[in-house]
Scaffold this motif. Structure first.
Motif, PDB file in Angstrom:
ATOM      1  N   LYS A 151      25.253  39.587  40.347  1.00 10.75           N
ATOM      2  CA  LYS A 151      26.499  38.970  39.887  1.00 10.75           C
ATOM      3  C   LYS A 151      27.634  39.983  39.960  1.00 10.75           C
ATOM      4  N   VAL A 152      28.767  39.582  40.533  1.00 11.96           N
ATOM      5  CA  VAL A 152      29.943  40.452  40.570  1.00 11.96           C
ATOM      6  C   VAL A 152      31.190  39.633  40.251  1.00 11.96           C
ATOM      7  N   VAL A 153      32.212  40.334  39.759  1.00 16.34           N
ATOM      8  CA  VAL A 153      33.542  39.750  39.589  1.00 16.34           C
ATOM      9  C   VAL A 153      34.419  40.322  40.702  1.00 16.34           C
ATOM     10  N   MET A 154      35.122  39.445  41.414  1.00 14.45           N
ATOM     11  CA  MET A 154      35.818  39.899  42.621  1.00 14.45           C
ATOM     12  C   MET A 154      37.304  39.540  42.592  1.00 14.45           C
ATOM     13  N   LEU A 155      38.128  40.559  42.391  1.00 11.53           N
ATOM     14  CA  LEU A 155      39.564  40.413  42.576  1.00 11.53           C
ATOM     15  C   LEU A 155      39.883  40.097  44.035  1.00 11.53           C
ATOM     16  N   PRO A 156      41.011  39.424  44.291  1.00  6.90           N
ATOM     17  CA  PRO A 156      41.488  39.324  45.673  1.00  6.90           C
ATOM     18  C   PRO A 156      42.141  40.634  46.083  1.00  6.90           C
ATOM     19  N   PRO A 157      42.322  40.873  47.387  1.00  8.40           N
ATOM     20  CA  PRO A 157      43.155  42.016  47.800  1.00  8.40           C
ATOM     21  C   PRO A 157      44.529  41.857  47.146  1.00  8.40           C
ATOM     22  N   PHE A 158      44.998  42.890  46.449  1.00 10.67           N
ATOM     23  CA  PHE A 158      46.112  42.665  45.529  1.00 10.67           C
ATOM     24  C   PHE A 158      47.373  43.467  45.821  1.00 10.67           C
ATOM     25  N   TYR A 159      47.410  44.206  46.895  1.00 10.52           N
ATOM     26  CA  TYR A 159      48.613  45.013  47.138  1.00 10.52           C
ATOM     27  C   TYR A 159      49.764  44.158  47.666  1.00 10.52           C
ATOM     28  N   TYR A 160      49.532  43.370  48.698  1.00  9.41           N
ATOM     29  CA  TYR A 160      50.594  42.560  49.298  1.00  9.41           C
ATOM     30  C   TYR A 160      50.818  41.306  48.462  1.00  9.41           C
ATOM     31  N   LYS A 161      52.065  41.072  48.086  1.00  9.39           N
ATOM     32  CA  LYS A 161      52.408  39.950  47.232  1.00  9.39           C
ATOM     33  C   LYS A 161      52.981  38.794  48.053  1.00  9.39           C
ATOM     34  N   GLY A 162      52.948  37.608  47.465  1.00  4.61           N
ATOM     35  CA  GLY A 162      53.498  36.444  48.130  1.00  4.61           C
ATOM     36  C   GLY A 162      52.669  35.951  49.296  1.00  4.61           C
ATOM     37  N   VAL A 163      51.385  36.328  49.338  1.00  2.90           N
ATOM     38  CA  VAL A 163      50.528  35.895  50.443  1.00  2.90           C
ATOM     39  C   VAL A 163      50.119  34.438  50.230  1.00  2.90           C
ATOM     40  N   SER A 164      49.743  33.778  51.312  1.00  2.62           N
ATOM     41  CA  SER A 164      49.409  32.357  51.265  1.00  2.62           C
ATOM     42  C   SER A 164      47.961  32.140  50.839  1.00  2.62           C
ATOM     43  N   ASP A 165      47.660  30.897  50.458  1.00  3.07           N
ATOM     44  CA  ASP A 165      46.269  30.531  50.196  1.00  3.07           C
ATOM     45  C   ASP A 165      45.407  30.733  51.437  1.00  3.07           C
ATOM     46  N   ASP A 166      45.978  30.456  52.609  1.00  2.00           N
ATOM     47  CA  ASP A 166      45.215  30.665  53.841  1.00  2.00           C
ATOM     48  C   ASP A 166      44.856  32.146  54.002  1.00  2.00           C
ATOM     49  N   GLY A 167      45.801  33.018  53.676  1.00  5.51           N
ATOM     50  CA  GLY A 167      45.528  34.446  53.780  1.00  5.51           C
ATOM     51  C   GLY A 167      44.474  34.894  52.790  1.00  5.51           C
ATOM     52  N   LEU A 168      44.542  34.384  51.568  1.00  2.00           N
ATOM     53  CA  LEU A 168      43.543  34.748  50.559  1.00  2.00           C
ATOM     54  C   LEU A 168      42.174  34.180  50.921  1.00  2.00           C
ATOM     55  N   PHE A 169      42.149  32.959  51.431  1.00  2.00           N
ATOM     56  CA  PHE A 169      40.875  32.392  51.866  1.00  2.00           C
ATOM     57  C   PHE A 169      40.266  33.246  52.976  1.00  2.00           C
ATOM     58  N   ALA A 170      41.102  33.652  53.932  1.00  2.00           N
ATOM     59  CA  ALA A 170      40.612  34.485  55.036  1.00  2.00           C
ATOM     60  C   ALA A 170      40.074  35.813  54.524  1.00  2.00           C
ATOM     61  N   ALA A 171      40.735  36.384  53.512  1.00  2.00           N
ATOM     62  CA  ALA A 171      40.280  37.661  52.955  1.00  2.00           C
ATOM     63  C   ALA A 171      38.914  37.510  52.273  1.00  2.00           C
ATOM     64  N   TYR A 172      38.783  36.496  51.436  1.00  2.00           N
ATOM     65  CA  TYR A 172      37.497  36.278  50.782  1.00  2.00           C
ATOM     66  C   TYR A 172      36.420  35.934  51.804  1.00  2.00           C
ATOM     67  N   ALA A 173      36.775  35.104  52.804  1.00  2.00           N
ATOM     68  CA  ALA A 173      35.791  34.725  53.820  1.00  2.00           C
ATOM     69  C   ALA A 173      35.320  35.935  54.610  1.00  2.00           C
ATOM     70  N   ARG A 174      36.238  36.807  54.977  1.00  2.00           N
ATOM     71  CA  ARG A 174      35.861  38.009  55.730  1.00  2.00           C
ATOM     72  C   ARG A 174      34.932  38.879  54.891  1.00  2.00           C
ATOM     73  N   THR A 175      35.224  38.972  53.592  1.00  2.00           N
ATOM     74  CA  THR A 175      34.394  39.765  52.689  1.00  2.00           C
ATOM     75  C   THR A 175      32.997  39.172  52.567  1.00  2.00           C
TER      76      THR A 175
END
Length: 301
Positions: free
Chosen positions: A103-127
């Protein structure tokens, strides 16, 4: 049997430091034992309260390794592994899995602000695609007031659908009860955890899964009483008393900046010096502030 893959009382554990601000591994292992003995189902180490983003990847790995070597069951641990760089999130998560932690708790990549849901989905998917391990259970971390990156209900729903059995929960630390209700409605099998102790009881009644909270460093027993008894008509008095204690301790923990206050309170409550230390840029409470807390703690239920 819970319908959730992950549920219960999870402590967002504080991390004790030595005088040189290195991690006090022995004290941390003892603290984890104390939390589990007090009623926590698991220890959510290396989160916000644990100052995770003040530690290097190597330090984070060592913290996990050392607490397991000290005898803490890997199944009773849920570390934070999300950082700004995807390769490091993958590395930390793989390391946890290699140590027997699922079990882990996973923050999104958090440096770049104003990113889209598509970008966040791609980040989690790549991970998650890079980790590619069916043992993994991920609790997403929504704390936009700190990370600057909100996780929308639509995004969470997409991730749950795309990674069934892997993305199993979300920690909602903004304190937005309506958002928690919306997450439960959109994803009935998703474990939704509040990050604020007083919200566990009302959210359990709405279909929540427990809590991942800072004040559980101090009152895990009361949180466990609420978790175990909230639906039991014969336990109403015990649950109400436990909830009153939770509210009082949480209120006191917010007297000053929360992380240094929680650490100071742990030290006072357990008679242990040194808990007040933090890594910059966080700063400890002043001696006068710590002195102010002591009698107020003694007066709490």
């Amino acid at each position: 049997m819970s319908k959730f893959a992950v549920s219960g009382v999870f402590s967002a554990a504080a991390t004790p430091l030595n005088a040189d601000l290195s991690v006090d591994h022995a004290r941390f292992a003892n603290h984890c034992r104390r939390l589990l003995d007090a009623g926590c189902h698991s220890v959510a180490l290396l989160g916000t309260t644990g100052e995770a983003n003040s530690f290097s990847v190597a330090e984070r790995k060592e913290i996990l390794d050392r607490v397991i070597a000290a005898g803490i069951d890997p199944d009773a641990l849920m570390p934070g592994t999300g950082v700004a760089a995807i390769p490091e999130t993958v590395d930390l998560t793989r390391h946890a899995l290699s140590a027997g932690v699922r079990k882990v708790v996973m923050l999104p990549p958090f440096y770049y602000k104003g990113v889209s849901d598509d970008g966040l989905f791609a980040a989690y998917a790549r991970t998650l695609d890079a980790i590619a391990d069916d043992r993994l259970r991920v609790v997403l971390y929504h704390i936009p007031q700190v990370s600057g990156i909100p996780l929308s209900v639509d995004l969470v729903s997409r991730l749950v659908t795309a990674y069934p059995g892997i993305v199993v929960g979300v920690k909602e630390s903004r304190g937005d009860f309506a958002n928690m209700q919306a997450l439960i409605k959109a994803c009935p099998n998703l474990a939704v955890f509040p990050g604020a102790d007083p919200l566990m009881l009302p959210l359990l009644k709405e279909g929540g899964a427990g809590c991942i909270t800072a004040t559980s460093n101090l009152i895990a027993d009361s949180l466990r009483t609420v978790f175990d008894g909230y639906a039991d008509p014969s336990a109403v008095a015990q649950v109400e008393a436990a909830q009153a204690r939770i509210d009082a301790w949480r209120t006191l923990s917010n007297s000053y900046a929360q992380i240094p206050t929680i650490k100071a309170m742990i030290g006072i409550e357990n008679g242990e010096t040194g808990w007040e230390r933090l890594r910059p840029p966080l700063m400890p409470l002043s001696p006068s502030e710590i002195a102010d807390l002591a009698p107020r703690i003694a007066a709490l239920p």
